[in-house]
Design an enzyme around this catalytic site. Structure first.
Site, short mmCIF file in Angstrom:
data_model
loop_
_atom_site.label_atom_id
_atom_site.label_comp_id
_atom_site.label_asym_id
_atom_site.label_seq_id
_atom_site.Cartn_x
_atom_site.Cartn_y
_atom_site.Cartn_z
N SER A 36 -5.17 -1.37 32.89
CA SER A 36 -4.85 -2.65 32.26
C SER A 36 -5.60 -3.85 32.81
O SER A 36 -5.54 -4.93 32.23
CB SER A 36 -3.35 -2.92 32.36
N LYS B 134 -7.80 -5.45 30.41
CA LYS B 134 -7.26 -6.37 29.39
C LYS B 134 -7.72 -7.81 29.64
O LYS B 134 -7.78 -8.61 28.72
CB LYS B 134 -5.72 -6.28 29.39
N TYR C 292 -9.30 1.38 22.62
CA TYR C 292 -8.40 0.83 23.65
C TYR C 292 -8.36 1.74 24.88
O TYR C 292 -8.47 1.28 26.02
CB TYR C 292 -7.00 0.65 23.04
N TYR D 136 3.66 -7.29 33.95
CA TYR D 136 4.76 -6.83 33.08
C TYR D 136 6.07 -7.50 33.49
O TYR D 136 6.09 -8.68 33.82
CB TYR D 136 4.87 -5.30 33.08
N VAL E 47 -2.30 0.64 35.78
CA VAL E 47 -1.60 1.83 36.27
C VAL E 47 -2.52 2.80 37.02
O VAL E 47 -2.06 3.78 37.58
CB VAL E 47 -0.83 2.59 35.14
N1 GLU Z 1 -3.92 2.83 29.40
C1 GLU Z 1 -2.62 2.48 29.89
C2 GLU Z 1 -1.62 2.63 28.78
O1 GLU Z 1 -1.92 2.24 27.71
C3 GLU Z 1 -2.65 1.09 30.42
C4 GLU Z 1 -1.36 0.67 31.09
C5 GLU Z 1 -1.52 -0.10 32.35
O2 GLU Z 1 -2.51 -0.02 33.06
O3 GLU Z 1 -0.59 -0.81 32.70
O4 GLU Z 1 -0.54 3.13 28.93
#
Ligand code: GLU
Length: 307
Positions: A63, A66, A191, A243, A261
């Site tokens: 993430s 992002k 994605y 989050y 993650v």
């Molecule tokens: N590719 C992970 C997902 O979509 C990203 C989540 C993350 O890094 O928090 O679940």
């Protein structure tokens, strides 16, 4: 201030914590990662670098990507982007469906999965038909990092694709509300490829310097985004970068940051530096457990927080 000494001290203090938490098991390709790893890297705005532990080990940035995608989308769509993706903390898990249903398919922010998938959809629209969103994100990272070797890990993206039911559900839900422009399957594939970009803590700390310098890379002097937009990205990292543990991260660390993650976290000290940490075992919110602690120790020891 002797930053290398501070990093060494932090490394020593977090070592007993390694082994706590869990690696991201819901992505089978990441489930095999050794949870005992730790690396931390700092790049200052003048280019000085300090690192400890496995700071050159590449890992799945997940993430954290992002932030790069959102930068490109904000640059392309400006304020129109807020029609599709809002800018409010979600208070829910990174992959939650409930809020998206209640709020008619408009994700709360670009750093939860739904928001990042909508951002990815907008990039697919923006770059087609001549270019691909994946290549543009990777090229952008090359520019931010000053290195052309960075790419995505196909095994990780394929593993995510095979098990990505929840993300596919998020995309379909947005499509049902009319907040999705392209084919769900191909956007989700993009994605996941973007999430599986592999970088080291050293490369990440270098790449985020534009956010520590009002949108302009302080070393190459390339301008990537306007100063007000850089302010907004940093604000979103502070309020939404972790989050439903974003408040706790702001409370403990006091810096804009984004986790993934894969076990990475990047944080920005505006006007001064960018810090990246890698430790793959996660807390229950999906953020690196030791990484969060290391950043908390860093701002406590140095006073380098925004507050
Ligand atoms: N590719 C992970 C997902 O979509 C990203 C989540 C993350 O890094 O928090 O679940």
């Amino acid at each position: 201030m002797n930053l290398l000494a501070v990093l060494k001290e932090i490394h020593q203090e977090v070592t007993p914590l390694l082994g706590q938490g869990n690696v991201a098991k819901y992505i089978p390709a990441l489930a095999k990662t050794d949870p005992m790893q730790f690396g931390m890297a700092i790049t200052l705005n003048d280019g000085q670098f300090y690192g400890v532990g496995s700071y050159e080990k590449t890992f799945s940035i997940q993430s954290i990507a992002k932030v790069f995608s959102y930068t490109l989308a904000l640059r392309a769509y400006q304020n129109d982007l807020y029609k599709r993706v809002w800018r409010e903390p979600s208070g829910t898990a990174f992959n939650s469906l409930i809020q998206l249903e209640k709020e008619a398919g408009i994700p709360r922010n670009p750093f939860i999965n739904a928001g990042a998938i909508a951002v990815c959809d907008s990039l697919v629209t923006h770059y087609s038909p001549d270019k691909t969103a994946l290549n543009e994100v990777i090229t952008f990272i090359h520019e931010c990092c000053g290195e052309r070797t960075i790419t995505f890990d196909q095994a990780v993206s394929e593993s995510e694709m095979e098990h990505g039911f929840r993300n596919i559900a998020l995309a379909n839900l947005m499509k049902s509300f009319g907040n999705f422009e392209n084919d769900v399957h191909s956007v989700i594939e993009t994605y996941f490829q973007v999430c599986s970009i592999a970088m080291s803590a050293k490369q990440l700390s270098r790449s985020m310097l534009y956010l520590a310098n009002n949108g302009t890379d302080p070393i190459s002097r390339k301008n990537f985004i306007s100063s007000p937009q850089a302010k907004r990205i940093n604000s979103l990292m502070l309020t939404c970068g972790h989050y439903d543990a974003s408040g706790d991260f702001a409370f403990r660390v006091g810096l804009p940051g984004k986790s993934g993650v894969g076990g990475g976290i990047v944080a920005v000290v505006p006007g001064k530096m960018s810090i990246a940490v890698y430790s793959p075992a996660l807390n229950k919110y999906g953020n690196s457990l030791v990484g969060t602690k290391a950043l908390e120790l860093f701002t406590t020891k140095t006073g380098l927080s925004i507050f």
